[in-house]
Design a protein around this motif. Structure first.
Motif, PDB file in Angstrom:
ATOM      1  N   ALA A 409       0.830  -1.204   0.000  1.00  0.00           N
ATOM      2  CA  ALA A 409       0.000   0.000   0.000  1.00  0.00           C
ATOM      3  C   ALA A 409       0.865   1.255   0.000  1.00  0.00           C
ATOM      4  N   ALA A 410       1.901   1.273   0.850  1.00  0.00           N
ATOM      5  CA  ALA A 410       2.759   2.452   0.959  1.00  0.00           C
ATOM      6  C   ALA A 410       3.551   2.686  -0.329  1.00  0.00           C
ATOM      7  N   ILE A 411       4.080   1.616  -0.914  1.00  0.00           N
ATOM      8  CA  ILE A 411       4.872   1.757  -2.141  1.00  0.00           C
ATOM      9  C   ILE A 411       4.004   2.248  -3.303  1.00  0.00           C
ATOM     10  N   ILE A 412       2.793   1.746  -3.398  1.00  0.00           N
ATOM     11  CA  ILE A 412       1.888   2.182  -4.466  1.00  0.00           C
ATOM     12  C   ILE A 412       1.551   3.657  -4.324  1.00  0.00           C
ATOM     13  N   LEU A 413       1.283   4.103  -3.107  1.00  0.00           N
ATOM     14  CA  LEU A 413       0.981   5.519  -2.892  1.00  0.00           C
ATOM     15  C   LEU A 413       2.198   6.391  -3.186  1.00  0.00           C
ATOM     16  N   TRP A 414       3.376   5.933  -2.786  1.00  0.00           N
ATOM     17  CA  TRP A 414       4.600   6.681  -3.064  1.00  0.00           C
ATOM     18  C   TRP A 414       4.857   6.753  -4.568  1.00  0.00           C
ATOM     19  N   SER A 415       4.691   5.648  -5.263  1.00  0.00           N
ATOM     20  CA  SER A 415       4.874   5.634  -6.707  1.00  0.00           C
ATOM     21  C   SER A 415       3.863   6.542  -7.400  1.00  0.00           C
ATOM     22  N   SER A 416       2.634   6.546  -6.908  1.00  0.00           N
ATOM     23  CA  SER A 416       1.604   7.419  -7.481  1.00  0.00           C
ATOM     24  C   SER A 416       1.986   8.882  -7.335  1.00  0.00           C
ATOM     25  N   LEU A 417       2.561   9.221  -6.198  1.00  0.00           N
ATOM     26  CA  LEU A 417       2.940  10.611  -5.943  1.00  0.00           C
ATOM     27  C   LEU A 417       4.053  11.070  -6.880  1.00  0.00           C
ATOM     28  N   ILE A 418       5.151  10.316  -6.941  1.00  0.00           N
ATOM     29  CA  ILE A 418       6.283  10.787  -7.742  1.00  0.00           C
ATOM     30  C   ILE A 418       5.972  10.721  -9.236  1.00  0.00           C
ATOM     31  N   ALA A 419       5.183   9.739  -9.658  1.00  0.00           N
ATOM     32  CA  ALA A 419       4.857   9.611 -11.077  1.00  0.00           C
ATOM     33  C   ALA A 419       3.910  10.709 -11.544  1.00  0.00           C
ATOM     34  N   SER A 420       3.132  11.274 -10.637  1.00  0.00           N
ATOM     35  CA  SER A 420       2.196  12.332 -11.013  1.00  0.00           C
ATOM     36  C   SER A 420       2.822  13.722 -10.947  1.00  0.00           C
ATOM     37  N   VAL A 421       3.961  13.842 -10.287  1.00  0.00           N
ATOM     38  CA  VAL A 421       4.604  15.149 -10.128  1.00  0.00           C
ATOM     39  C   VAL A 421       5.776  15.336 -11.087  1.00  0.00           C
ATOM     40  N   ILE A 422       6.628  14.329 -11.230  1.00  0.00           N
ATOM     41  CA  ILE A 422       7.872  14.488 -11.977  1.00  0.00           C
ATOM     42  C   ILE A 422       7.652  14.917 -13.431  1.00  0.00           C
ATOM     43  N   PRO A 423       6.728  14.312 -14.198  1.00  0.00           N
ATOM     44  CA  PRO A 423       6.549  14.767 -15.588  1.00  0.00           C
ATOM     45  C   PRO A 423       6.181  16.244 -15.693  1.00  0.00           C
ATOM     46  N   LEU A 424       5.317  16.721 -14.802  1.00  0.00           N
ATOM     47  CA  LEU A 424       4.912  18.125 -14.845  1.00  0.00           C
ATOM     48  C   LEU A 424       6.062  19.048 -14.471  1.00  0.00           C
TER      49      LEU A 424
END
Length: 467
Positions: A409-424
């Motif tokens: 659960a924690a890894i998925i949430l962390w991955s969701s965060l960085i993947a949604s911010v870095i491209p922008l």
């Protein structure tokens, strides 16, 4: 067997009623003309050209009439067309370039080296050659390098009847670059763009109506050095048939047409897809790429990812004691880091595409993060349940099952965060967000995901207390 000048082109599939080899064996212009009529598929034409020897290719250029050569080059992909132009005798190549549409001629010449380009331009009429040299001087990624300079422009102070006569005077340009005739541009005496009117509206208007009264004066335009992709997307967004290109003083230089914009968007989309796969763009059709070229385009990213992945081993080394104390933790490492990488890849693929179509911008970062964390929460719950069941199936202790579920659960949430911010963020920094490829996101998540895993393990497993 003699090698083809069109090396790397795919072999033909089903043989047509008349092949190019057969037409050349007959050796008459009429046979080649018949082949063009029979084989009208661009891919099939390129396939058969790829089977020619150099001598046969030269013979083909001698048998084709100039209009037929223009038709052939217009239907071939860029690299095959360039090969065909390169092998043609200079006089024939110059005649063909003189009759190609301006933007297509410049596109082909740009792929040649300077000496080859000048060899051909020296056989092109002086006024036509001057226009093409002007296009070739612009940076390749600028919109001006891809514009059609022969626009239909009339004085803004004339009547509709007088403007129609001026358009008739442009009839030669209309025949050569027929796709520029959708709009008529009104310009001042000094060439500055003043407005635009559709060709249909101009023809249907009363002859005594002033062009200035017919025009739309709020014209969507771009400057010459605007990036080609930005200009193409602007044209698509406003649903235009042509986008005027102006200089810094607003003088009309040319137009970017809808078909050229579609080509640009297609090329950029292909490059983004290749980057997201962890490779540099090929710049040539796949079947024309040599094994060495594929190696050269892929090895840099693989080495970068290899170096970046090294810290994953460092993390595991740092938690060596924890792995020795609870060996079962090692069973789930591939599952955890693989799930985190897959989650990030899904998000970046969707987000980069949305950014490419300008549905998402930097100002939307807050909404993107909230949306992806919300979706990530549902994913985390589902995957945590699946992870708990998988751990139970392996017969590990209950504490380890809980650790696996919480870590997923924690890894998925962390991955969701960085993947949604870095491209922008990269887009804001004027870095192509496509470089945040699936492999790169997976690499970023691997090491950080392991840190999350071991930290949670130390909090939930009594055996690791004090380590």
């Amino acid at each position: 067997m003699p090698t083809s000048r069109f090396s790397g082109a795919p072999s033909a599939g089903t043989a047509p009623a008349l092949s190019l080899h057969q037409a050349l064996a007959i050796g008459t212009p009429k046979a080649v003309s018949l082949w063009l009529d029979v084989v009208d598929d661009p891919i099939e034409r390129a396939d058969q050209l790829g089977d020619l020897t150099e001598a046969e290719a030269v013979r083909l250029t001698e048998l084709l009439t100039v209009p037929e050569a223009v038709d052939l080059l217009d239907t071939l992909d860029l690299h095959t067309a360039v090969d065909a132009l390169r092998i043609a005798p200079p006089a024939r190549a110059g005649a063909v370039v003189a009759h190609l549409e301006t933007d297509r001629a410049a596109e082909l010449l740009r792929e040649l080296d300077a000496a080859e380009s000048e060899r051909i331009l020296g056989r092109v009429p002086a006024d036509r050659a001057a226009v093409l040299r002007g296009l070739l001087r612009w940076p390749e990624d600028s919109v001006a390098a891809h514009m059609v300079p022969d626009v239909i422009a009339v004085d803004d102070s004339v009547t509709a009847g007088e403007a129609i006569q001026q358009v008739r005077d442009h009839s030669a340009k209309l025949r050569q670059d027929s796709h520029i005739g959708a709009y008529v541009f009104a310009v001042a005496d000094d060439g500055r763009l003043r407005g635009v009117v559709s060709f249909r509206e101009l023809v249907l208007a009363d002859e005594g109506t002033l062009v200035d009264d017919l025009c739309t004066h709020e014209v969507v335009s771009v400057t010459a050095l605007t990036d080609q992709e930005e200009a193409a997307r602007l044209l698509v967004r406003h649903r235009l048939l042509a986008l005027p290109v102006v200089d810094d003083a607003d003088h009309l230089l040319g137009v970017l047409t809808a078909d050229d914009a579609a080509d640009i968007v297609g090329e950029e989309t292909t490059e983004d897809a290749e980057r997201q796969g962890g490779s540099q763009p090929l710049d040539v059709p796949y079947l024309r790429a040599s094994p060495f070229l594929l190696w050269r385009k892929r090895i840099v990213w693989l080495l970068v990812l290899f170096v970046a992945e090294m810290y994953t081993g460092n993390v595991m080394k740092a938690f060596e004691d924890e792995l020795d104390a609870v060996v079962a933790l090692a069973f789930f490492i591939p599952l955890l880091i693989g799930t985190g990488g897959n989650t990030g890849t899904q998000i970046t693929t969707t987000l980069i595409r949305a950014m490419a179509t300008e549905n998402v911008r930097m100002r939307d970062v807050g909404r993107v993060v909230v949306k992806e964390l919300s979706a990530g929460s549902f994913v985390a719950i589902a995957m945590a349940g699946a992870g708990f069941v998988r751990a139970w199936m392996l017969g590990v202790e209950v504490q380890v099952m809980v650790t696996i579920a919480l870590s997923l659960a924690a890894i998925i949430l962390w991955s969701s965060l960085i993947a949604s911010v870095i491209p922008l963020v990269l887009k804001k920094l004027r870095v192509d967000p496509a470089v945040v490829s699936g492999p790169m996101i997976a690499t970023l998540v691997d090491g950080t995901g392991l840190l999350i895993y071991f930290w949670i393990a130390k909090l939930t497993l009594p055996e690791l207390a004090g380590l």
